[in-house]
Design a protein around this motif. Structure first.
Motif, PDB file in Angstrom:
ATOM      1  N   SER A 163     -49.309 -66.744  27.502  1.00  0.00           N
ATOM      2  CA  SER A 163     -49.272 -65.755  26.426  1.00  0.00           C
ATOM      3  C   SER A 163     -49.715 -66.439  25.146  1.00  0.00           C
ATOM      4  O   SER A 163     -49.832 -67.673  25.072  1.00  0.00           O
ATOM      5  CB  SER A 163     -47.861 -65.200  26.254  1.00  0.00           C
ATOM      6  OG  SER A 163     -46.984 -66.218  25.807  1.00  0.00           O
ATOM      7  N   VAL A 164     -49.954 -65.652  24.109  1.00  0.00           N
ATOM      8  CA  VAL A 164     -50.322 -66.221  22.820  1.00  0.00           C
ATOM      9  C   VAL A 164     -49.215 -67.143  22.321  1.00  0.00           C
ATOM     10  O   VAL A 164     -49.476 -68.232  21.785  1.00  0.00           O
ATOM     11  CB  VAL A 164     -50.612 -65.110  21.799  1.00  0.00           C
ATOM     12  CG1 VAL A 164     -50.762 -65.695  20.394  1.00  0.00           C
ATOM     13  CG2 VAL A 164     -51.879 -64.357  22.186  1.00  0.00           C
ATOM     14  N   SER A 165     -47.963 -66.737  22.517  1.00  0.00           N
ATOM     15  CA  SER A 165     -46.842 -67.560  22.053  1.00  0.00           C
ATOM     16  C   SER A 165     -46.802 -68.904  22.768  1.00  0.00           C
ATOM     17  O   SER A 165     -46.582 -69.949  22.148  1.00  0.00           O
ATOM     18  CB  SER A 165     -45.525 -66.806  22.272  1.00  0.00           C
ATOM     19  OG  SER A 165     -45.485 -65.638  21.482  1.00  0.00           O
TER      20      SER A 165
ATOM     21  N   ALA B 155     -49.783 -70.964  21.551  1.00  0.00           N
ATOM     22  CA  ALA B 155     -49.577 -71.387  20.161  1.00  0.00           C
ATOM     23  C   ALA B 155     -48.588 -72.542  20.088  1.00  0.00           C
ATOM     24  O   ALA B 155     -48.779 -73.504  19.331  1.00  0.00           O
ATOM     25  CB  ALA B 155     -49.083 -70.210  19.332  1.00  0.00           C
TER      26      ALA B 155
ATOM     27  N   PRO C 115     -48.007 -68.309  16.226  1.00  0.00           N
ATOM     28  CA  PRO C 115     -48.868 -67.395  16.981  1.00  0.00           C
ATOM     29  C   PRO C 115     -49.967 -66.769  16.127  1.00  0.00           C
ATOM     30  O   PRO C 115     -51.114 -66.643  16.578  1.00  0.00           O
ATOM     31  CB  PRO C 115     -47.888 -66.343  17.503  1.00  0.00           C
ATOM     32  CG  PRO C 115     -46.594 -67.089  17.637  1.00  0.00           C
ATOM     33  CD  PRO C 115     -46.578 -68.035  16.469  1.00  0.00           C
TER      34      PRO C 115
ATOM     35  N   SER D  57     -53.865 -67.583  16.837  1.00  0.00           N
ATOM     36  CA  SER D  57     -54.760 -66.482  17.222  1.00  0.00           C
ATOM     37  C   SER D  57     -55.970 -66.411  16.312  1.00  0.00           C
ATOM     38  O   SER D  57     -57.104 -66.202  16.767  1.00  0.00           O
ATOM     39  CB  SER D  57     -54.002 -65.152  17.192  1.00  0.00           C
ATOM     40  OG  SER D  57     -52.985 -65.131  18.161  1.00  0.00           O
ATOM     41  N   ARG D  58     -55.740 -66.580  15.018  1.00  0.00           N
ATOM     42  CA  ARG D  58     -56.841 -66.506  14.054  1.00  0.00           C
ATOM     43  C   ARG D  58     -57.848 -67.627  14.294  1.00  0.00           C
ATOM     44  O   ARG D  58     -59.059 -67.390  14.321  1.00  0.00           O
ATOM     45  CB  ARG D  58     -56.284 -66.591  12.634  1.00  0.00           C
ATOM     46  CG  ARG D  58     -57.330 -66.410  11.535  1.00  0.00           C
ATOM     47  CD  ARG D  58     -56.690 -66.449  10.164  1.00  0.00           C
ATOM     48  NE  ARG D  58     -56.062 -67.730   9.883  1.00  0.00           N
ATOM     49  CZ  ARG D  58     -56.720 -68.822   9.470  1.00  0.00           C
ATOM     50  NH1 ARG D  58     -58.039 -68.759   9.284  1.00  0.00           N
ATOM     51  NH2 ARG D  58     -56.080 -69.944   9.242  1.00  0.00           N
TER      52      ARG D  58
ATOM     53  N   PHE E 238     -58.276 -69.499  17.089  1.00  0.00           N
ATOM     54  CA  PHE E 238     -58.914 -69.406  18.403  1.00  0.00           C
ATOM     55  C   PHE E 238     -60.035 -68.370  18.382  1.00  0.00           C
ATOM     56  O   PHE E 238     -61.150 -68.622  18.837  1.00  0.00           O
ATOM     57  CB  PHE E 238     -57.882 -69.037  19.472  1.00  0.00           C
ATOM     58  CG  PHE E 238     -58.419 -69.171  20.878  1.00  0.00           C
ATOM     59  CD1 PHE E 238     -58.122 -70.283  21.641  1.00  0.00           C
ATOM     60  CD2 PHE E 238     -59.220 -68.181  21.442  1.00  0.00           C
ATOM     61  CE1 PHE E 238     -58.621 -70.423  22.938  1.00  0.00           C
ATOM     62  CE2 PHE E 238     -59.732 -68.309  22.726  1.00  0.00           C
ATOM     63  CZ  PHE E 238     -59.424 -69.435  23.473  1.00  0.00           C
ATOM     64  N   THR E 239     -59.734 -67.187  17.835  1.00  0.00           N
ATOM     65  CA  THR E 239     -60.731 -66.120  17.809  1.00  0.00           C
ATOM     66  C   THR E 239     -61.936 -66.507  16.973  1.00  0.00           C
ATOM     67  O   THR E 239     -63.084 -66.272  17.369  1.00  0.00           O
ATOM     68  CB  THR E 239     -60.103 -64.821  17.272  1.00  0.00           C
ATOM     69  OG1 THR E 239     -59.004 -64.441  18.101  1.00  0.00           O
ATOM     70  CG2 THR E 239     -61.126 -63.700  17.239  1.00  0.00           C
TER      71      THR E 239
ATOM     72  N   PRO F  40     -60.582 -63.258  21.494  1.00  0.00           N
ATOM     73  CA  PRO F  40     -59.140 -63.528  21.463  1.00  0.00           C
ATOM     74  C   PRO F  40     -58.722 -64.430  22.618  1.00  0.00           C
ATOM     75  O   PRO F  40     -59.356 -64.439  23.682  1.00  0.00           O
ATOM     76  CB  PRO F  40     -58.527 -62.132  21.590  1.00  0.00           C
ATOM     77  CG  PRO F  40     -59.590 -61.195  21.115  1.00  0.00           C
ATOM     78  CD  PRO F  40     -60.888 -61.819  21.543  1.00  0.00           C
ATOM     79  N   ALA F  41     -57.641 -65.167  22.399  1.00  0.00           N
ATOM     80  CA  ALA F  41     -57.184 -66.137  23.398  1.00  0.00           C
ATOM     81  C   ALA F  41     -56.909 -65.482  24.745  1.00  0.00           C
ATOM     82  O   ALA F  41     -57.313 -66.005  25.788  1.00  0.00           O
ATOM     83  CB  ALA F  41     -55.943 -66.858  22.890  1.00  0.00           C
TER      84      ALA F  41
END
Length: 304
Positions: free
Chosen positions: A23-25, A28, A35, A39-40, A42-43, A49-50
């Motif tokens: 997951s993103v969490s 991260a 997170p 996300s910012r 990685f994208t 998006p991840a």
């Protein structure tokens, strides 16, 4: 940790845990960011998006497993898809063909480790290295000699030329008989696999003569089979002239499945037949003893 280093670390972490919950969490925390911040970055760095990347990567691993004989329903569960239908839809959207298309076609190599430069390269952006001829076939028929086979004997469509002896077919004699019988049609042969049963690994292989003149239909003999090709839009891939058919066909199939279809505006049309097309180029008269053939893939525009 610099953004590039972070991305490389996370891509490696995703590969190492591709069958686990992600997951993103979780990503991260592994990266040491919040997170939102992760996300910012990685994208912005990766261009997607991840979790979109995670899904795509899981599908790449699943595609390799399918090419090795794993059933689609098992791959769906192993890579975290809630339903077989959801897996099939995501797979087709990602690659341009359904999971069943991996059953006999050219082998898929295992996913390799992704560093940032490779991830941002043309392959991931869908840049096509191949330039097939997009051709509208008129309907025609194939008449030839069928044989029921199992995948344990023939691993993929591209292996067929090397397995003609194991198929217990005297291909030269059969093709001579077909050409001597069906004299009204132009010269071309067709090799194709159909009636594929992915559950028990069986399929029908047909070595046949292309028939484009109705006058030839009445000459069909009892031990022959006729398959009608609907026609329509096809992507036609010519193999490079080569002395070794097997390598050229395998390499071409690999590029179709890993580069061209995933990045194309088209997708495989599974309501029609794909086939291999052989004409005078197959005899080595034009390329100094080397031979060439075409792989013909039925296509349609991808759904938006």
């Amino acid at each position: 940790m610099e953004n590039k280093e972070m991305l490389q670390h996370i891509l490696r972490y995703i590969d190492e845990n591709i069958r686990e919950e992600l997951s993103v969490s979780i990503l991260a925390e592994e990266a040491g960011y919040s997170p939102f911040h992760f996300s910012r970055i990685f994208t912005k760095t990766a261009g997607m998006p991840a979790m979109s990347y995670v899904t795509r990567r899981r599908l790449q691993y699943a595609r390799y497993d399918l090419s090795q004989g794993k059933k689609a329903v098992d791959a769906a569960v192993e890579y975290g898809f809630e339903t077989h239908a959801g897996f099939t839809k995501a797979f087709k959207r990602c690659f341009g063909y359904p999971p069943s298309f991996c059953f006999l076609r050219a082998g898929i190599t295992p996913p390799c480790e992704k560093d940032q430069e490779y991830f941002l390269s043309g392959e991931e952006k869908g840049e096509k290295k191949m330039n097939p001829h997009i051709y509208e076939f008129t309907p025609f028929s194939v008449i030839g000699y069928p044989q029921r086979q199992r995948k344990s004997n023939v691993k993929r469509t591209a292996d067929i030329p090397a397995y003609w002896d194991s198929l217990k077919m005297d291909s030269a004699a059969l093709l001579t008989k077909l050409h001597d019988t069906f004299t009204a049609s132009k010269h071309f042969e067709i090799s194709m696999c159909y009636d594929i049963d992915t559950e028990n690994g069986e399929f029908t292989y047909l070595l046949g003569r292309g028939i484009d003149n109705p006058a030839d239909y009445e000459k069909m003999e009892p031990d022959m089979t006729r398959v009608d090709i609907q026609g329509g839009l096809y992507a036609v891939f010519s193999t490079p002239p080569a002395e070794d058919y097997l390598v050229a066909i395998q390499d071409t199939w690999h590029e179709i499945l890993t580069d061209w279809l995933p990045g194309s505006e088209f997708e495989f049309d599974d309501t029609r037949y794909d086939f291999e097309y052989y004409d005078h180029r197959d005899h080595g008269w034009y390329f100094g003893g080397k031979v060439q053939m075409d792989i013909c893939i039925p296509i349609r525009l991808k759904e938006k």
